[in-house]
Design an enzyme around this catalytic site. Structure first.
Site, PDB file in Angstrom:
ATOM      1  N   ASP A  51      -2.063 -11.127  12.748  1.00 33.94           N
ATOM      2  CA  ASP A  51      -1.868  -9.952  11.890  1.00 33.94           C
ATOM      3  C   ASP A  51      -3.181  -9.566  11.208  1.00 33.94           C
ATOM      4  OD1 ASP A  51       0.603  -8.734  11.777  1.00 33.94           O
ATOM      5  OD2 ASP A  51       1.384 -10.015  10.180  1.00 33.94           O
ATOM      6  N   GLU A 108      10.706  -3.043  12.204  1.00 31.07           N
ATOM      7  CA  GLU A 108      11.343  -3.878  11.174  1.00 31.07           C
ATOM      8  C   GLU A 108      12.319  -3.060  10.350  1.00 31.07           C
ATOM      9  OE1 GLU A 108       8.596  -6.275   8.968  1.00 31.07           O
ATOM     10  OE2 GLU A 108      10.156  -7.045   7.630  1.00 31.07           O
ATOM     11  N   GLU A 160      -0.045  -2.534  10.760  1.00 35.10           N
ATOM     12  CA  GLU A 160       1.113  -1.779  10.271  1.00 35.10           C
ATOM     13  C   GLU A 160       0.742  -0.322  10.020  1.00 35.10           C
ATOM     14  OE1 GLU A 160       2.597  -3.612   6.693  1.00 35.10           O
ATOM     15  OE2 GLU A 160       2.819  -5.579   7.642  1.00 35.10           O
TER      16      GLU A 160
HETATM   17  O1  KIV Z   1       4.002 -11.028   8.942  1.00 35.38           O
HETATM   18  C1  KIV Z   1       5.066 -11.149   9.565  1.00 35.38           C
HETATM   19  O2  KIV Z   1       5.698 -12.204   9.564  1.00 35.38           O
HETATM   20  C2  KIV Z   1       5.577 -10.005  10.306  1.00 35.38           C
HETATM   21  C3  KIV Z   1       6.942 -10.117  10.900  1.00 35.38           C
HETATM   22  C4  KIV Z   1       7.974  -9.985   9.850  1.00 35.38           C
HETATM   23  C5  KIV Z   1       7.158  -9.156  12.007  1.00 35.38           C
HETATM   24  O3  KIV Z   1       4.924  -9.012  10.392  1.00 35.38           O
END
Ligand code: KIV
Length: 277
Positions: free
Chosen positions: A96, A194, A127
């Site tokens: 991420d 989500e 995101e």
């Molecule tokens: O950071 C995370 O765990 C996520 C998931 C909820 C998809 O982005």
């Protein structure tokens, strides 16, 4: 030293890559993803057959005990990507991009995506809606596979007014469909949705030519993701309604994760209609 007999070695699965994920998607097989933040759980989840390990910025809440994902830094993300990559053998690892690491410009996103890829990620997730198109295109054209994330985007929790279901009105649903199509067109290789009504998540999944991975978005997505600590029953306090504790009745963590994999593959998880936090 390995004590596995030769027949067990020969049944070990091959490393999952984007090509393999696309083959499974094209064949209509549901894809499985779990969040993962360290080497031990990476090994267990990989052995249990999970195809994708998401080093999510949810680690800010799950590991660091913070109130949101916003304080997580790129250095912290890179550290956890390295840990997961060290324990993983075959799963596809997604890192991420944390808050404030990609919003300024495609060049800023590239610098931080490169940090995660060099730490062992094979794809980065970011995101946001239409404003991310240029960044998605910039990264994809430079050989960095991108997973987009729409619906409830936790890095925008304050703007969204809390962890609420998204896309309920016709206008909001239309914007999400438009953004999803544009992000796929910009080159995203995958999309996480989500907390959306399952009917809307199905429409978006049917519309897009890429795998759509749902969390709190119903059974019709191309695959599912859960936060590992939620599905192992380790999270205290109020849990999202779509979460299931797979440790109930399981003899081990690996067995619980294997049940998650088979329930997703057999379309038994999630139950449709369980939404909300
Ligand atoms: O950071 C995370 O765990 C996520 C998931 C909820 C998809 O982005």
């Amino acid at each position: 030293m390995s004590t596995h007999p030769p027949d067990q070695i020969s049944t070990q699965r091959k490393a999952i890559n984007l090509h393999r994920l696309r083959e499974l998607y094209a064949a209509g097989e549901k894809l499985t993803m779990l969040t993962c933040y360290d080497a031990t759980f990476a090994r267990i989840a990989d052995d249990a057959g999970v195809e994708m390990l998401l080093v999510g910025d949810s680690l800010g809440m799950v590991l660091q005990g913070k109130a949101s994902t916003l304080p997580v830094s790129i250095e912290e993300m890179a550290y956890h990507v390295r840990c997961v990559a060290a324990g993983n053998k075959t799963a596809w690892v997604i890192g991420d991009l944390p808050f404030a690491s990609y919003q300024q410009s495609p060049a800023q996103a590239f610098e931080h995506a490169a940090t995660l890829m060099q730490a062992g990620a094979q794809m980065v997730k970011l995101e946001g809606g239409g404003w991310t198109n240029d960044t998605v295109r910039f990264l994809s054209e430079r050989g960095i596979p991108v997973c987009a994330h729409l619906g409830l985007t936790p890095q925008s929790v304050h703007a969204l007014g809390g962890y609420r279901i998204q896309g309920k009105s016709d206008a909001a649903a239309a914007i999400l469909k438009r953004d999803a199509a544009a992000i796929a067109e910009a080159g995203a290789a995958m999309l996480v949705l989500e907390l959306l009504p399952s009917t809307l998540a199905k429409e978006i999944t049917d519309l897009l030519p890429i795998p759509v991975i749902g969390i709190g978005a119903g059974i019709d997505c191309s695959g599912q993701v859960l936060v590992l600590h939620d599905m192992l029953g380790l999270t205290k306090g109020k849990l999202p309604r779509f979460v299931k504790n797979f440790m109930n009745g399981a003899s081990s963590i690996e067995a619980a994760i294997a049940s998650y994999v088979s329930e997703v593959k057999e379309k038994r998880f999630p139950d449709n209609g369980l939404h909300g936090y």
